[in-house]
Scaffold this motif. Structure first.
Motif, PDB file in Angstrom:
ATOM      1  N   MET A  78       0.723  -0.957  -0.095  1.00 24.52           N
ATOM      2  CA  MET A  78       0.136   0.004   0.118  1.00 24.52           C
ATOM      3  C   MET A  78       0.785   1.193   0.107  1.00 24.52           C
ATOM      4  N   PRO A  79       0.607   2.106  -0.915  1.00 27.29           N
ATOM      5  CA  PRO A  79       1.235   3.461  -0.912  1.00 27.29           C
ATOM      6  C   PRO A  79       1.406   4.149   0.371  1.00 27.29           C
ATOM      7  N   GLU A  80       2.465   5.033   0.752  1.00 30.70           N
ATOM      8  CA  GLU A  80       2.555   5.368   1.898  1.00 30.70           C
ATOM      9  C   GLU A  80       1.365   6.351   2.240  1.00 30.70           C
ATOM     10  N   ALA A  81       0.951   7.150   1.118  1.00 30.06           N
ATOM     11  CA  ALA A  81      -0.328   8.130   1.180  1.00 30.06           C
ATOM     12  C   ALA A  81      -1.462   7.429   1.729  1.00 30.06           C
ATOM     13  N   ALA A  82      -1.483   6.110   1.146  1.00 33.55           N
ATOM     14  CA  ALA A  82      -2.751   5.551   1.565  1.00 33.55           C
ATOM     15  C   ALA A  82      -2.981   4.959   3.007  1.00 33.55           C
ATOM     16  N   GLN A  83      -1.831   4.816   3.731  1.00 30.85           N
ATOM     17  CA  GLN A  83      -1.689   4.203   4.746  1.00 30.85           C
ATOM     18  C   GLN A  83      -2.416   5.226   5.787  1.00 30.85           C
ATOM     19  N   PRO A  84      -3.285   4.517   6.799  1.00 28.86           N
ATOM     20  CA  PRO A  84      -3.726   5.380   7.960  1.00 28.86           C
ATOM     21  C   PRO A  84      -2.822   6.509   8.493  1.00 28.86           C
ATOM     22  N   PRO A  85      -3.445   7.339   8.972  1.00 26.19           N
ATOM     23  CA  PRO A  85      -2.527   8.467   9.809  1.00 26.19           C
ATOM     24  C   PRO A  85      -1.569   8.072  11.061  1.00 26.19           C
ATOM     25  N   GLU A  86      -1.968   7.080  11.656  1.00 29.13           N
ATOM     26  CA  GLU A  86      -1.143   6.421  12.742  1.00 29.13           C
ATOM     27  C   GLU A  86      -0.068   5.900  12.163  1.00 29.13           C
ATOM     28  N   ALA A  87       0.045   5.210  11.042  1.00 27.52           N
ATOM     29  CA  ALA A  87       1.259   4.475  10.493  1.00 27.52           C
ATOM     30  C   ALA A  87       2.131   5.430   9.978  1.00 27.52           C
ATOM     31  N   ARG A  88       1.503   6.753   9.248  1.00 32.78           N
ATOM     32  CA  ARG A  88       2.358   7.779   8.775  1.00 32.78           C
ATOM     33  C   ARG A  88       2.991   8.289  10.200  1.00 32.78           C
ATOM     34  N   ALA A  89       2.182   8.590  11.168  1.00 32.70           N
ATOM     35  CA  ALA A  89       3.030   9.475  12.145  1.00 32.70           C
ATOM     36  C   ALA A  89       4.049   8.565  12.882  1.00 32.70           C
ATOM     37  N   LEU A  90       3.883   7.195  12.941  1.00 28.76           N
ATOM     38  CA  LEU A  90       4.934   6.119  13.609  1.00 28.76           C
ATOM     39  C   LEU A  90       5.975   6.144  12.739  1.00 28.76           C
ATOM     40  N   ALA A  91       5.817   6.359  11.639  1.00 29.88           N
ATOM     41  CA  ALA A  91       7.146   6.171  10.584  1.00 29.88           C
ATOM     42  C   ALA A  91       7.883   7.547  10.758  1.00 29.88           C
ATOM     43  N   ARG A  92       7.396   8.596  10.706  1.00 24.36           N
ATOM     44  CA  ARG A  92       7.890   9.762  10.904  1.00 24.36           C
ATOM     45  C   ARG A  92       8.609   9.857  12.373  1.00 24.36           C
ATOM     46  N   PHE A  93       7.891   9.340  13.317  1.00 20.01           N
ATOM     47  CA  PHE A  93       8.508   9.168  14.788  1.00 20.01           C
ATOM     48  C   PHE A  93       9.775   8.319  14.880  1.00 20.01           C
ATOM     49  N   LEU A  94       9.789   7.133  14.122  1.00 22.71           N
ATOM     50  CA  LEU A  94      10.783   6.233  14.281  1.00 22.71           C
ATOM     51  C   LEU A  94      11.915   6.607  13.808  1.00 22.71           C
ATOM     52  N   THR A  95      11.825   7.312  12.508  1.00 24.62           N
ATOM     53  CA  THR A  95      13.104   7.936  11.564  1.00 24.62           C
ATOM     54  C   THR A  95      13.319   9.119  11.964  1.00 24.62           C
ATOM     55  N   ALA A  96      12.698   9.930  12.766  1.00 24.26           N
ATOM     56  CA  ALA A  96      13.195  11.289  13.281  1.00 24.26           C
ATOM     57  C   ALA A  96      14.531  11.451  14.151  1.00 24.26           C
ATOM     58  N   ASP A  97      15.126  12.510  14.124  1.00 23.31           N
ATOM     59  CA  ASP A  97      16.471  12.592  14.917  1.00 23.31           C
ATOM     60  C   ASP A  97      15.946  12.335  16.480  1.00 23.31           C
ATOM     61  N   PRO A  98      16.758  11.754  17.316  1.00 23.41           N
ATOM     62  CA  PRO A  98      16.217  11.402  18.698  1.00 23.41           C
ATOM     63  C   PRO A  98      15.706  12.710  19.363  1.00 23.41           C
ATOM     64  N   ASP A  99      16.521  13.544  19.151  1.00 17.77           N
ATOM     65  CA  ASP A  99      16.251  15.056  19.901  1.00 17.77           C
ATOM     66  C   ASP A  99      14.953  15.450  19.402  1.00 17.77           C
ATOM     67  N   ASP A 100      14.467  15.085  18.335  1.00 16.53           N
ATOM     68  CA  ASP A 100      12.987  15.557  17.897  1.00 16.53           C
ATOM     69  C   ASP A 100      11.845  14.644  18.362  1.00 16.53           C
ATOM     70  N   ARG A 101      12.120  13.147  18.884  1.00 14.79           N
ATOM     71  CA  ARG A 101      11.088  12.520  19.284  1.00 14.79           C
ATOM     72  C   ARG A 101      10.182  13.065  20.314  1.00 14.79           C
ATOM     73  N   PRO A 102      10.837  13.661  21.480  1.00 11.75           N
ATOM     74  CA  PRO A 102       9.834  14.211  22.302  1.00 11.75           C
ATOM     75  C   PRO A 102       8.900  15.131  21.793  1.00 11.75           C
ATOM     76  N   ARG A 103       9.268  16.002  20.844  1.00  9.88           N
ATOM     77  CA  ARG A 103       8.442  16.898  20.267  1.00  9.88           C
ATOM     78  C   ARG A 103       7.465  16.276  19.581  1.00  9.88           C
ATOM     79  N   LEU A 104       7.669  15.248  18.642  1.00  9.75           N
ATOM     80  CA  LEU A 104       6.569  14.532  18.066  1.00  9.75           C
ATOM     81  C   LEU A 104       5.552  13.670  18.745  1.00  9.75           C
ATOM     82  N   ALA A 105       6.073  13.441  20.013  1.00 10.10           N
ATOM     83  CA  ALA A 105       5.031  12.677  20.738  1.00 10.10           C
ATOM     84  C   ALA A 105       5.402  13.084  22.215  1.00 10.10           C
ATOM     85  N   PRO A 106       4.969  14.455  22.462  1.00  7.06           N
ATOM     86  CA  PRO A 106       5.304  15.038  23.972  1.00  7.06           C
ATOM     87  C   PRO A 106       4.499  14.439  24.986  1.00  7.06           C
ATOM     88  N   ARG A 107       3.127  13.788  24.736  1.00  9.83           N
ATOM     89  CA  ARG A 107       2.379  13.188  26.081  1.00  9.83           C
ATOM     90  C   ARG A 107       3.107  11.950  26.091  1.00  9.83           C
TER      91      ARG A 107
END
Length: 393
Positions: free
Chosen positions: A1-30
């Motif tokens: 399934m193309p990335e654009a067709a994935q649910p927002p949870e999948a896209r957000a998790l992929a963005r979080f896992l590939t982010a720079d470690p210093d940026d992860r708390p900003r992407l998931a503050p709670r």
């Protein structure tokens, strides 16, 4: 399934896992606030070490699947409308697709039981050469019924096949009319074997049903449901799959019954289950230390990966923690920090978390160790196969 067709949870998790470690708390503050930024980073690093270089995060029947160059893990995530990751759970083991659960084998199991009972009745009891042989064969069949009726939870199954198997026992007992015309017989070895099997079955079931952890509650709880309920998990280790988890060892799983076992209709929609949507009341006075209401119901017979308790209410009585789980989304009436009273409405029975059909999970723990449950007005041991009839108090 193309990335654009994935649910927002999948896209957000992929963005979080590939982010720079210093940026992860900003992407998931709670999430970072709930577990701590350092702990969150350790979990992420362990996941990356398990899967290797990230390739995709895709939605699948078992949940979100994080795929890397070395393997896969399951995950669960929640996102806010702005894409912020508000909830996260990463499984601590590599993912292996599970075989899909099928409902057919349930009926097949009952058919096999019926064939075994019928064959044993016709080929041994109705053709027994003497009374001793008949008694030994009857004791063996009785041991079979003790296991089926006492070890299992037959009332959760469709009524017709269960009744047919039980009718086989009546046919077996009817063969006793032949006894006055049979000789006494001398096959004591067969009789001893049958009696030994029966005694062993009775002992195993009785020991599991009477088991206590010798860790009492500070005081009995109010039974949180109204009407008649059936225990499908509860008792000793052999009757309760919770027993392997220390804090859940005294837990009960409770279902309601209908003409189709735990269903009131022939379908497998959530509303066909007798327990679904039934009110759940507080079993005690206490303070809410955790509550969730946003998890989606599972499809009956299947489990998508998500937090095991699903929608839940955890209550601190000051002496123990009482946990009620698998509640219906949108039904939970309390939030963390609330003070509740015994009998207060908390929510409704649902099918969220680690569950294959609607039921209520309840257990109590003290310092991480499960306690023996006891309810006001409910006498006797609580075990698989027990019916509990409760009225609102």
């Amino acid at each position: 399934m193309p990335e654009a067709a994935q649910p927002p949870e999948a896209r957000a998790l992929a963005r979080f896992l590939t982010a720079d470690p210093d940026d992860r708390p900003r992407l998931a503050p709670r999430v970072a606030e709930a577990v701590g930024a350092d702990t969150l980073e350790r979990i992420v690093r362990a996941t990356i070490a398990r899967v290797g270089d990230l390739v995709t995060v895709a939605d699948g029947p078992d949940g979100l699947i994080v795929t890397g160059s070395k393997g896969r893990v399951r995950a669960w995530a929640q996102v806010a409308p702005d894409g912020e990751l508000t909830g996260l759970l990463l499984e601590g083991a590599r993912y292996t697709p599970a075989r899909r659960r099928r409902r057919g084998p349930v009926l097949l199991t009952w058919a096999v039981c019926l064939i075994l009972v019928a064959s044993w009745t016709v080929l041994t009891l109705w053709t027994a050469a003497d009374r001793t042989a008949w008694l030994g064969d009857m004791a063996t069949l009785a041991a079979f019924y003790v296991i089926v009726e006492g070890w299992g939870a037959p009332a959760q199954q469709p009524r017709l096949p269960r009744r047919l198997v039980e009718a086989g026992g009546v046919a077996a007992v009817a063969s006793a009319w032949r006894l006055p015309g049979l000789p006494a017989g001398h096959g004591t070895l067969g009789l001893a074997g049958g009696l030994a099997l029966l005694a062993g079955a009775v002992w195993l079931v009785a020991a599991a049903r009477l088991h206590r952890w010798k860790a009492p509650l500070s005081q009995p709880l109010l039974f949180p449901l109204e009407g008649t309920w059936y225990v499908v998990q509860g008792g000793g280790r052999a009757l309760n799959h919770h027993a392997r988890i220390p804090e859940q060892r005294g837990a009960l799983d409770l279902v309601a019954l209908g003409p189709y076992g735990t269903r009131t209709g022939s379908g497998h929609d959530l509303t066909a289950y007798a327990a679904y949507g039934r009110p759940v009341r507080s079993p005690c006075d206490g303070r809410v230390v955790s509550a969730a209401d946003t998890f989606h119901d599972q499809k009956p017979g299947e489990i998508r990966y998500q937090p095991p308790y699903g929608n839940h209410v955890f209550l601190d009585t000051g002496r123990e923690i009482v946990k009620l789980a698998h509640l219906r989304p949108g039904s939970v009436t309390v939030t963390e920090g609330d003070t509740v009273r015994r009998g207060q409405l908390l929510g409704e029975v649902g099918n969220t978390g680690n569950t294959t059909e609607p039921h209520l999970h309840i257990h109590a723990e003290r310092e991480g160790i499960g306690l023996d449950l006891e309810f006001t007005g409910v006498s006797g041991r609580l075990h698989r196969g027990r019916r509990i009839r409760a009225r609102r108090q």
